[in-house]
Design a protein around this motif. Structure first.
Motif, PDB file in Angstrom:
ATOM      1  N   MET A   1     -32.645   9.589   1.409  1.00 13.31           N
ATOM      2  CA  MET A   1     -31.553  10.448   1.040  1.00 13.31           C
ATOM      3  C   MET A   1     -32.041  11.900   1.030  1.00 13.31           C
ATOM      4  N   LEU A   2     -31.310  12.765   1.704  1.00 19.15           N
ATOM      5  CA  LEU A   2     -31.619  14.190   1.777  1.00 19.15           C
ATOM      6  C   LEU A   2     -31.053  14.908   0.565  1.00 19.15           C
ATOM      7  N   ILE A   3     -31.855  15.790  -0.025  1.00 20.30           N
ATOM      8  CA  ILE A   3     -31.360  16.649  -1.096  1.00 20.30           C
ATOM      9  C   ILE A   3     -31.855  18.070  -0.864  1.00 20.30           C
ATOM     10  N   HIS A   4     -31.048  19.043  -1.275  1.00 20.18           N
ATOM     11  CA  HIS A   4     -31.482  20.442  -1.317  1.00 20.18           C
ATOM     12  C   HIS A   4     -31.929  20.665  -2.742  1.00 20.18           C
ATOM     13  N   THR A   5     -33.053  21.278  -2.927  1.00 23.38           N
ATOM     14  CA  THR A   5     -33.609  21.369  -4.271  1.00 23.38           C
ATOM     15  C   THR A   5     -34.241  22.725  -4.526  1.00 23.38           C
ATOM     16  N   GLU A   6     -34.303  23.054  -5.757  1.00 25.53           N
ATOM     17  CA  GLU A   6     -35.109  24.188  -6.199  1.00 25.53           C
ATOM     18  C   GLU A   6     -36.552  23.688  -6.220  1.00 25.53           C
ATOM     19  N   PHE A  42     -35.917  21.427   1.066  1.00 28.48           N
ATOM     20  CA  PHE A  42     -35.184  20.176   1.162  1.00 28.48           C
ATOM     21  C   PHE A  42     -36.172  19.045   0.926  1.00 28.48           C
ATOM     22  N   ALA A  43     -35.677  17.977   0.376  1.00 29.37           N
ATOM     23  CA  ALA A  43     -36.554  16.838   0.086  1.00 29.37           C
ATOM     24  C   ALA A  43     -35.877  15.549   0.506  1.00 29.37           C
ATOM     25  N   TRP A  44     -36.705  14.555   0.769  1.00 32.10           N
ATOM     26  CA  TRP A  44     -36.226  13.214   1.092  1.00 32.10           C
ATOM     27  C   TRP A  44     -36.630  12.321  -0.069  1.00 32.10           C
ATOM     28  N   THR A  46     -36.519   8.470  -1.794  1.00 30.52           N
ATOM     29  CA  THR A  46     -36.326   7.044  -1.599  1.00 30.52           C
ATOM     30  C   THR A  46     -36.781   6.352  -2.882  1.00 30.52           C
ATOM     31  N   GLY A  47     -36.029   5.379  -3.307  1.00 32.96           N
ATOM     32  CA  GLY A  47     -36.360   4.699  -4.560  1.00 32.96           C
ATOM     33  C   GLY A  47     -36.362   5.642  -5.746  1.00 32.96           C
ATOM     34  N   GLY A  48     -35.561   6.712  -5.679  1.00 37.61           N
ATOM     35  CA  GLY A  48     -35.479   7.677  -6.775  1.00 37.61           C
ATOM     36  C   GLY A  48     -36.623   8.678  -6.829  1.00 37.61           C
ATOM     37  N   GLU A  49     -37.543   8.617  -5.869  1.00 36.48           N
ATOM     38  CA  GLU A  49     -38.693   9.521  -5.883  1.00 36.48           C
ATOM     39  C   GLU A  49     -38.723  10.378  -4.629  1.00 36.48           C
ATOM     40  N   VAL A  50     -39.150  11.633  -4.792  1.00 37.48           N
ATOM     41  CA  VAL A  50     -39.323  12.522  -3.653  1.00 37.48           C
ATOM     42  C   VAL A  50     -40.562  12.072  -2.884  1.00 37.48           C
ATOM     43  N   VAL A  51     -40.391  11.782  -1.581  1.00 37.92           N
ATOM     44  CA  VAL A  51     -41.515  11.328  -0.771  1.00 37.92           C
ATOM     45  C   VAL A  51     -41.895  12.331   0.311  1.00 37.92           C
ATOM     46  N   SER A  52     -40.978  13.247   0.629  1.00 36.00           N
ATOM     47  CA  SER A  52     -41.261  14.256   1.647  1.00 36.00           C
ATOM     48  C   SER A  52     -40.481  15.511   1.302  1.00 36.00           C
ATOM     49  N   GLY A  80     -40.706  12.351   6.981  1.00 39.43           N
ATOM     50  CA  GLY A  80     -40.705  13.752   7.387  1.00 39.43           C
ATOM     51  C   GLY A  80     -39.775  13.983   8.561  1.00 39.43           C
ATOM     52  N   ARG A  81     -39.829  13.109   9.516  1.00 36.74           N
ATOM     53  CA  ARG A  81     -38.964  13.197  10.699  1.00 36.74           C
ATOM     54  C   ARG A  81     -37.496  13.082  10.287  1.00 36.74           C
ATOM     55  N   ALA A  82     -37.170  12.097   9.463  1.00 33.02           N
ATOM     56  CA  ALA A  82     -35.788  11.911   9.005  1.00 33.02           C
ATOM     57  C   ALA A  82     -35.309  13.135   8.233  1.00 33.02           C
ATOM     58  N   LEU A  83     -36.170  13.702   7.423  1.00 32.42           N
ATOM     59  CA  LEU A  83     -35.832  14.889   6.649  1.00 32.42           C
ATOM     60  C   LEU A  83     -35.449  16.044   7.559  1.00 32.42           C
ATOM     61  N   LEU A  84     -36.266  16.350   8.550  1.00 28.28           N
ATOM     62  CA  LEU A  84     -35.981  17.479   9.444  1.00 28.28           C
ATOM     63  C   LEU A  84     -34.703  17.248  10.245  1.00 28.28           C
ATOM     64  N   HIS A  85     -34.496  16.050  10.748  1.00 33.56           N
ATOM     65  CA  HIS A  85     -33.275  15.749  11.490  1.00 33.56           C
ATOM     66  C   HIS A  85     -32.042  15.874  10.592  1.00 33.56           C
ATOM     67  N   ALA A  86     -32.138  15.390   9.368  1.00 40.48           N
ATOM     68  CA  ALA A  86     -31.006  15.464   8.445  1.00 40.48           C
ATOM     69  C   ALA A  86     -30.674  16.909   8.085  1.00 40.48           C
ATOM     70  N   VAL A  87     -31.692  17.740   7.900  1.00 44.74           N
ATOM     71  CA  VAL A  87     -31.457  19.160   7.602  1.00 44.74           C
ATOM     72  C   VAL A  87     -30.753  19.833   8.778  1.00 44.74           C
ATOM     73  N   LEU A  88     -31.219  19.579   9.986  1.00 46.22           N
ATOM     74  CA  LEU A  88     -30.604  20.182  11.172  1.00 46.22           C
ATOM     75  C   LEU A  88     -29.115  19.840  11.242  1.00 46.22           C
ATOM     76  N   ILE A  89     -28.795  18.588  10.991  1.00 44.77           N
ATOM     77  CA  ILE A  89     -27.404  18.144  11.054  1.00 44.77           C
ATOM     78  C   ILE A  89     -26.607  18.669   9.862  1.00 44.77           C
ATOM     79  N   ARG A  90     -27.152  18.552   8.651  1.00 40.96           N
ATOM     80  CA  ARG A  90     -26.433  18.976   7.437  1.00 40.96           C
ATOM     81  C   ARG A  90     -26.093  20.460   7.475  1.00 40.96           C
ATOM     82  N   LEU A  91     -27.035  21.295   7.929  1.00 38.13           N
ATOM     83  CA  LEU A  91     -26.795  22.742   7.965  1.00 38.13           C
ATOM     84  C   LEU A  91     -26.083  23.180   9.243  1.00 38.13           C
TER      85      LEU A  91
END
Length: 141
Positions: A1-6, A42-44, A46-52, A80-91
């Motif tokens: 899951m992608l999140i934007h975070t401080e 941005f962070a990814w 999984t299982g409630g924990e930031v992994v990337s 990491g790959r999923a995170l970057l692809h999701a950011v590109l699409i989300r933004l």
């Protein structure tokens, strides 16, 4: 899951993995993420924990990846790959770029970025990596 975070201790630890190991430079880079409007983390999760986590310079429909790091126990699983692809699409970016060296260029290649060798810096080969929406729409993980 992608999140934007401080910046948080967890995201800062992951971003630090991609930084030159100089405490002054690390502190300066992390401070910029806290204060500059054009810097985003941005962070990814999984299982409630930031992994990337990825730190980007964002503006005018484009983003430059400045830092990307994944927990050591989660590397090689596509986060990491999923995170970057999701950011590109989300933004809804027109393009995402990254400048890197031999240590990380294969990560960007595997992530669907086009790679072009550019001018050496400090005796090390450098690469300009580019990802566009057409590439990001393809399955990446």
């Amino acid at each position: 899951m992608l999140i934007h975070t401080e910046p948080t201790p967890a995201t800062e630890e992951l971003l630090t993995r991609a930084m030159f190991p100089d405490p002054v430079r690390i502190a300066r880079a992390l401070a910029t993420y806290r204060t500059a409007e054009d810097r985003r983390i941005f962070a990814w999760k999984t299982g409630g924990e930031v992994v990337s986590a990825a730190g980007l310079h964002v503006g005018h429909g484009e983003a430059e990846v400045l830092h990307v790091g994944t927990r050591p126990d989660m590397e090689g699983q596509g986060y990491g790959r999923a995170l970057l692809h999701a950011v590109l699409i989300r933004l809804q970016l027109n393009r995402m770029t990254a400048e890197t060296d031999d240590d990380a260029v294969d990560f960007y290649r595997r992530s669907g970025f086009g790679v072009v060798e550019t001018q050496d810096r400090g005796g090390r080969r450098r690469y300009l990596c580019t990802l566009t929406p057409g590439k990001a729409d393809q399955p990446c993980c």
